[in-house]
Design an enzyme around this catalytic site. Structure first.
Site, PDB file in Angstrom:
ATOM      1  N   PRO A   9      -4.711   9.656   2.623  1.00 36.77           N
ATOM      2  CA  PRO A   9      -3.341  10.084   2.370  1.00 36.77           C
ATOM      3  C   PRO A   9      -2.884   9.944   0.919  1.00 36.77           C
ATOM      4  O   PRO A   9      -3.227   8.970   0.248  1.00 36.77           O
ATOM      5  CB  PRO A   9      -2.508   9.167   3.278  1.00 36.77           C
ATOM      6  CG  PRO A   9      -3.399   8.033   3.622  1.00 36.77           C
ATOM      7  CD  PRO A   9      -4.788   8.575   3.618  1.00 36.77           C
ATOM      8  N   ALA A  76      -3.932   4.332   1.601  1.00 39.89           N
ATOM      9  CA  ALA A  76      -3.243   3.208   2.237  1.00 39.89           C
ATOM     10  C   ALA A  76      -3.890   2.786   3.556  1.00 39.89           C
ATOM     11  O   ALA A  76      -3.709   1.647   4.000  1.00 39.89           O
ATOM     12  CB  ALA A  76      -1.773   3.561   2.456  1.00 39.89           C
ATOM     13  N   HIS A  79      -5.845  -0.520   4.018  1.00 37.49           N
ATOM     14  CA  HIS A  79      -5.216  -1.814   4.292  1.00 37.49           C
ATOM     15  C   HIS A  79      -4.740  -1.963   5.735  1.00 37.49           C
ATOM     16  O   HIS A  79      -4.164  -2.986   6.079  1.00 37.49           O
ATOM     17  CB  HIS A  79      -4.025  -2.006   3.334  1.00 37.49           C
ATOM     18  CG  HIS A  79      -4.326  -1.550   1.933  1.00 37.49           C
ATOM     19  ND1 HIS A  79      -5.330  -2.111   1.180  1.00 37.49           N
ATOM     20  CD2 HIS A  79      -3.794  -0.570   1.154  1.00 37.49           C
ATOM     21  CE1 HIS A  79      -5.383  -1.502  -0.006  1.00 37.49           C
ATOM     22  NE2 HIS A  79      -4.465  -0.561  -0.033  1.00 37.49           N
ATOM     23  N   ASP A  86     -14.240   1.144  12.263  1.00 33.39           N
ATOM     24  CA  ASP A  86     -15.100   1.341  13.433  1.00 33.39           C
ATOM     25  C   ASP A  86     -15.900   2.640  13.339  1.00 33.39           C
ATOM     26  O   ASP A  86     -17.060   2.688  13.761  1.00 33.39           O
ATOM     27  CB  ASP A  86     -14.250   1.357  14.719  1.00 33.39           C
ATOM     28  CG  ASP A  86     -13.791  -0.041  15.126  1.00 33.39           C
ATOM     29  OD1 ASP A  86     -14.296  -1.030  14.563  1.00 33.39           O
ATOM     30  OD2 ASP A  86     -12.930  -0.134  16.020  1.00 33.39           O
ATOM     31  N   SER A 101      -7.272   2.815  -8.555  1.00 36.39           N
ATOM     32  CA  SER A 101      -6.597   1.693  -9.221  1.00 36.39           C
ATOM     33  C   SER A 101      -7.337   0.381  -8.934  1.00 36.39           C
ATOM     34  O   SER A 101      -8.153   0.310  -8.011  1.00 36.39           O
ATOM     35  CB  SER A 101      -5.156   1.585  -8.705  1.00 36.39           C
ATOM     36  OG  SER A 101      -5.142   1.214  -7.333  1.00 36.39           O
ATOM     37  N   ARG A 106      -3.109  -5.732  -7.712  1.00 39.09           N
ATOM     38  CA  ARG A 106      -1.817  -5.176  -7.277  1.00 39.09           C
ATOM     39  C   ARG A 106      -1.176  -6.028  -6.174  1.00 39.09           C
ATOM     40  O   ARG A 106      -1.474  -7.205  -6.067  1.00 39.09           O
ATOM     41  CB  ARG A 106      -2.033  -3.706  -6.880  1.00 39.09           C
ATOM     42  CG  ARG A 106      -2.537  -2.863  -8.070  1.00 39.09           C
ATOM     43  CD  ARG A 106      -2.705  -1.410  -7.707  1.00 39.09           C
ATOM     44  NE  ARG A 106      -1.425  -0.807  -7.347  1.00 39.09           N
ATOM     45  CZ  ARG A 106      -1.320   0.367  -6.719  1.00 39.09           C
ATOM     46  NH1 ARG A 106      -2.416   1.049  -6.404  1.00 39.09           N
ATOM     47  NH2 ARG A 106      -0.129   0.863  -6.429  1.00 39.09           N
ATOM     48  N   ARG A 110      -2.187  -5.006  -0.643  1.00 41.30           N
ATOM     49  CA  ARG A 110      -3.378  -4.204  -0.994  1.00 41.30           C
ATOM     50  C   ARG A 110      -4.648  -5.058  -1.087  1.00 41.30           C
ATOM     51  O   ARG A 110      -5.719  -4.566  -1.423  1.00 41.30           O
ATOM     52  CB  ARG A 110      -3.154  -3.465  -2.321  1.00 41.30           C
ATOM     53  CG  ARG A 110      -2.078  -2.397  -2.230  1.00 41.30           C
ATOM     54  CD  ARG A 110      -1.961  -1.596  -3.519  1.00 41.30           C
ATOM     55  NE  ARG A 110      -0.608  -1.114  -3.668  1.00 41.30           N
ATOM     56  CZ  ARG A 110      -0.136   0.017  -3.114  1.00 41.30           C
ATOM     57  NH1 ARG A 110      -0.934   0.795  -2.415  1.00 41.30           N
ATOM     58  NH2 ARG A 110       1.119   0.364  -3.280  1.00 41.30           N
TER      59      ARG A 110
END
Ligand code: DQA
Length: 149
Positions: A9, A76, A79, A86, A101, A106, A110
């Site tokens: 995403p 994202a 996390h 799986d 990054s 951060r 994260r």
């Protein structure tokens, strides 16, 4: 040798989203850079991006028996997603986790990566060059495996 390069995403928003963190290069430019590097390395690549967790799982499952390696930036979902972890475990395809990054420098949220447990390596903080490094790593590793057979 075939490599799947998967982006999760908001990576379609590269160049627009937080350029101070993710740079000014667009997703399209990243894809072109990956395809150019694939030619140099003599490998085939399929690049895919989706904002949907289930589609990432579908892509990983579809790679079974087709792809030799996976480079993934789950965004994202890194996390949060046990489903993606799986899926990588299920297919057993050598996978490298990439983050543009330096996630380790951060926010606290994260610092967790579910997928890391199923990956052969993690590359963070090298910008989009991290994808190219991940491809090189897989080519070296898979080439070595082929030679040993
Ligand atoms: C990211 C880091 C993640 O924490 C974030 O949610 C992203 C991008 C990176 O490439 O640095 O979407 O995976």
């Amino acid at each position: 040798m075939k490599l799947l390069i998967l982006n999760g995403p908001n990576l379609n928003m590269l160049g627009i989203r937080e350029p101070g963190i993710y740079g000014v290069e667009t997703y399209q430019t990243l894809v072109e850079k990956i395809e150019r590097h694939a030619k140099e390395l003599g490998v085939e690549v399929r690049c895919a991006q989706t904002n949907h967790e289930g589609v990432l799982v579908d892509e990983i499952q579809a790679a079974y028996g087709v792809m030799d390696g996976i480079v993934i930036n789950p965004g994202a979902y890194t996390h949060t997603s046990i489903a993606i972890l799986d899926a990588v475990k299920a297919v057993g395809i050598p996978t490298v986790e990439v983050h543009i990054s330096a996630v380790e420098k951060r926010e606290d949220f994260r610092q967790v990566s579910y997928i890391r447990a199923a990956c052969v390596a993690t590359i963070t903080g090298h910008g989009t060059d991290g994808y190219l490094e991940a491809m090189e790593l897989l080519v070296a590793r898979l080439g070595g495996e082929e030679a040993a057979r």
